[in-house]
Write a protein that holds these residues in place. Structure first.
Motif, PDB file in Angstrom:
ATOM      1  N   VAL A   1     -17.613  -9.918 -28.566  1.00 19.91           N
ATOM      2  CA  VAL A   1     -17.838  -9.739 -29.906  1.00 19.91           C
ATOM      3  C   VAL A   1     -18.646 -11.279 -29.874  1.00 19.91           C
ATOM      4  O   VAL A   1     -16.926 -12.097 -29.407  1.00 19.91           O
ATOM      5  N   ILE A   2     -18.708 -12.297 -30.689  1.00 23.18           N
ATOM      6  CA  ILE A   2     -19.022 -13.667 -30.577  1.00 23.18           C
ATOM      7  C   ILE A   2     -18.855 -13.471 -32.576  1.00 23.18           C
ATOM      8  O   ILE A   2     -19.471 -12.956 -33.186  1.00 23.18           O
ATOM      9  N   ILE A   3     -17.667 -14.341 -32.504  1.00 17.58           N
ATOM     10  CA  ILE A   3     -17.750 -14.860 -33.846  1.00 17.58           C
ATOM     11  C   ILE A   3     -16.597 -15.912 -34.524  1.00 17.58           C
ATOM     12  O   ILE A   3     -17.285 -16.958 -33.364  1.00 17.58           O
ATOM     13  N   PRO A   4     -17.430 -16.824 -35.698  1.00 14.29           N
ATOM     14  CA  PRO A   4     -16.305 -18.160 -35.916  1.00 14.29           C
ATOM     15  C   PRO A   4     -15.586 -18.385 -35.646  1.00 14.29           C
ATOM     16  O   PRO A   4     -14.290 -17.559 -35.132  1.00 14.29           O
ATOM     17  N   SER A   5     -14.567 -18.969 -34.948  1.00  8.89           N
ATOM     18  CA  SER A   5     -13.668 -19.690 -34.203  1.00  8.89           C
ATOM     19  C   SER A   5     -12.775 -20.599 -35.674  1.00  8.89           C
ATOM     20  O   SER A   5     -12.044 -19.901 -35.172  1.00  8.89           O
ATOM     21  N   ASP A   6     -13.274 -20.596 -36.594  1.00  6.22           N
ATOM     22  CA  ASP A   6     -12.835 -21.071 -37.307  1.00  6.22           C
ATOM     23  C   ASP A   6     -12.164 -20.074 -38.086  1.00  6.22           C
ATOM     24  O   ASP A   6     -12.752 -19.591 -39.080  1.00  6.22           O
ATOM     25  N   VAL A   7     -10.974 -19.746 -38.523  1.00  2.00           N
ATOM     26  CA  VAL A   7     -10.856 -18.670 -39.560  1.00  2.00           C
ATOM     27  C   VAL A   7     -10.568 -18.832 -41.039  1.00  2.00           C
ATOM     28  O   VAL A   7     -11.041 -18.061 -41.501  1.00  2.00           O
ATOM     29  N   ASN A   8     -10.350 -20.248 -41.571  1.00  2.00           N
ATOM     30  CA  ASN A   8     -11.359 -20.407 -42.797  1.00  2.00           C
ATOM     31  C   ASN A   8     -13.202 -19.962 -42.846  1.00  2.00           C
ATOM     32  O   ASN A   8     -13.147 -19.372 -43.845  1.00  2.00           O
ATOM     33  N   GLU A   9     -13.852 -19.975 -41.846  1.00  2.00           N
ATOM     34  CA  GLU A   9     -15.087 -19.716 -42.820  1.00  2.00           C
ATOM     35  C   GLU A   9     -14.892 -18.169 -42.199  1.00  2.00           C
ATOM     36  O   GLU A   9     -15.703 -17.441 -42.966  1.00  2.00           O
ATOM     37  N   GLN A  10     -14.248 -17.432 -41.266  1.00  2.15           N
ATOM     38  CA  GLN A  10     -14.324 -16.286 -41.331  1.00  2.15           C
ATOM     39  C   GLN A  10     -13.658 -15.573 -42.938  1.00  2.15           C
ATOM     40  O   GLN A  10     -13.760 -14.620 -43.209  1.00  2.15           O
ATOM     41  N   LYS A  11     -12.757 -16.162 -43.333  1.00  2.00           N
ATOM     42  CA  LYS A  11     -12.176 -16.098 -44.416  1.00  2.00           C
ATOM     43  C   LYS A  11     -13.109 -15.955 -45.736  1.00  2.00           C
ATOM     44  O   LYS A  11     -13.110 -15.499 -46.088  1.00  2.00           O
ATOM     45  N   ARG A  12     -13.583 -17.314 -45.658  1.00  2.00           N
ATOM     46  CA  ARG A  12     -14.581 -17.735 -46.928  1.00  2.00           C
ATOM     47  C   ARG A  12     -16.187 -16.021 -46.540  1.00  2.00           C
ATOM     48  O   ARG A  12     -16.465 -15.433 -47.328  1.00  2.00           O
ATOM     49  N   ILE A  13     -16.950 -16.248 -45.173  1.00  2.00           N
ATOM     50  CA  ILE A  13     -17.344 -14.584 -44.828  1.00  2.00           C
ATOM     51  C   ILE A  13     -16.839 -13.407 -45.254  1.00  2.00           C
ATOM     52  O   ILE A  13     -17.534 -12.566 -46.334  1.00  2.00           O
ATOM     53  N   GLY A  14     -15.888 -12.990 -44.706  1.00  2.00           N
ATOM     54  CA  GLY A  14     -15.162 -11.850 -45.702  1.00  2.00           C
ATOM     55  C   GLY A  14     -15.246 -11.688 -46.698  1.00  2.00           C
ATOM     56  O   GLY A  14     -15.983  -9.964 -47.049  1.00  2.00           O
ATOM     57  N   GLN A  15     -15.076 -12.654 -47.592  1.00  2.00           N
ATOM     58  CA  GLN A  15     -14.471 -12.804 -49.086  1.00  2.00           C
ATOM     59  C   GLN A  15     -16.369 -12.597 -49.601  1.00  2.00           C
ATOM     60  O   GLN A  15     -16.650 -11.285 -50.156  1.00  2.00           O
ATOM     61  N   VAL A  16     -17.057 -13.576 -49.176  1.00  2.00           N
ATOM     62  CA  VAL A  16     -18.613 -12.819 -49.456  1.00  2.00           C
ATOM     63  C   VAL A  16     -19.413 -11.276 -49.436  1.00  2.00           C
ATOM     64  O   VAL A  16     -19.184 -10.926 -50.130  1.00  2.00           O
ATOM     65  N   LEU A  17     -18.527 -10.905 -48.566  1.00  2.00           N
ATOM     66  CA  LEU A  17     -19.074  -9.410 -47.748  1.00  2.00           C
ATOM     67  C   LEU A  17     -18.797  -8.589 -48.604  1.00  2.00           C
ATOM     68  O   LEU A  17     -19.265  -8.257 -49.144  1.00  2.00           O
ATOM     69  N   VAL A  18     -17.003  -8.926 -48.988  1.00  2.00           N
ATOM     70  CA  VAL A  18     -16.230  -7.556 -49.447  1.00  2.00           C
ATOM     71  C   VAL A  18     -16.858  -7.766 -51.814  1.00  2.00           C
ATOM     72  O   VAL A  18     -16.930  -6.561 -51.921  1.00  2.00           O
ATOM     73  N   THR A  19     -17.286  -9.269 -51.695  1.00  2.00           N
ATOM     74  CA  THR A  19     -18.109  -9.422 -53.370  1.00  2.00           C
ATOM     75  C   THR A  19     -19.337  -8.130 -52.654  1.00  2.00           C
ATOM     76  O   THR A  19     -19.517  -7.276 -54.173  1.00  2.00           O
ATOM     77  N   VAL A  20     -19.864  -8.471 -52.411  1.00  2.00           N
ATOM     78  CA  VAL A  20     -20.858  -7.985 -52.208  1.00  2.00           C
ATOM     79  C   VAL A  20     -21.450  -6.913 -51.602  1.00  2.00           C
ATOM     80  O   VAL A  20     -21.555  -5.555 -52.666  1.00  2.00           O
ATOM     81  N   ASP A  21     -19.781  -6.305 -50.927  1.00  2.00           N
ATOM     82  CA  ASP A  21     -20.001  -5.080 -51.668  1.00  2.00           C
ATOM     83  C   ASP A  21     -19.377  -3.591 -52.452  1.00  2.00           C
ATOM     84  O   ASP A  21     -19.857  -2.948 -52.711  1.00  2.00           O
TER      85      ASP A  21
END
Length: 115
Positions: free
Chosen positions: A69-89
């Motif tokens: 799997v290819i994921i962003p290495s920056d954990v802060n970027e992962q957190k922002r992406i995760g929060q956006v996706l949860v909000t959209v869900d």
């Protein structure tokens, strides 16, 4: 192959058959990001490709370790992406609830239209 859940780790849980738990290094991977990734169509298609079994399809831990799997290495970027996706869900779920309420109202009104 089944449901994905984020379980708070209190050190006391039992895994049943066909259940896989991930213990994440929080310095490298965000929980919400990983949850959203596991629910994504990209991951689900990879899981189906490596699944086995007759009636009940499943994925072994050994097979799962081979998935790249290819994921962003920056954990802060992962957190922002995760929060956006949860909000959209959450927005999607709220709108689905509203739509179902409106469908029930429409059905009721149609049934009582010619009373």
């Amino acid at each position: 192959m089944g449901n994905v859940a984020l379980v708070p780790d209190k050190g006391k849980y039992i895994l049943s058959q066909r259940t896989i738990a991930f213990k994440l290094d929080k310095a490298k991977l965000d929980n919400l990001f990983w949850l959203e990734f596991l629910e994504s169509t990209i991951f689900k298609s990879k899981a189906v490709a490596i699944s086995s079994g007759g009636t009940a399809q499943g994925v072994s831990q050994k097979s799962l370790r081979q998935v790249i799997v290819i994921i962003p290495s920056d954990v802060n970027e992962q957190k922002r992406i995760g929060q956006v996706l949860v909000t959209v869900d959450n927005l999607i779920a709220a709108n689905e609830d509203k739509l179902n309420q409106l469908k029930r109202l429409k059905k009721y009104l149609m049934q009582n239209l010619f009373v």
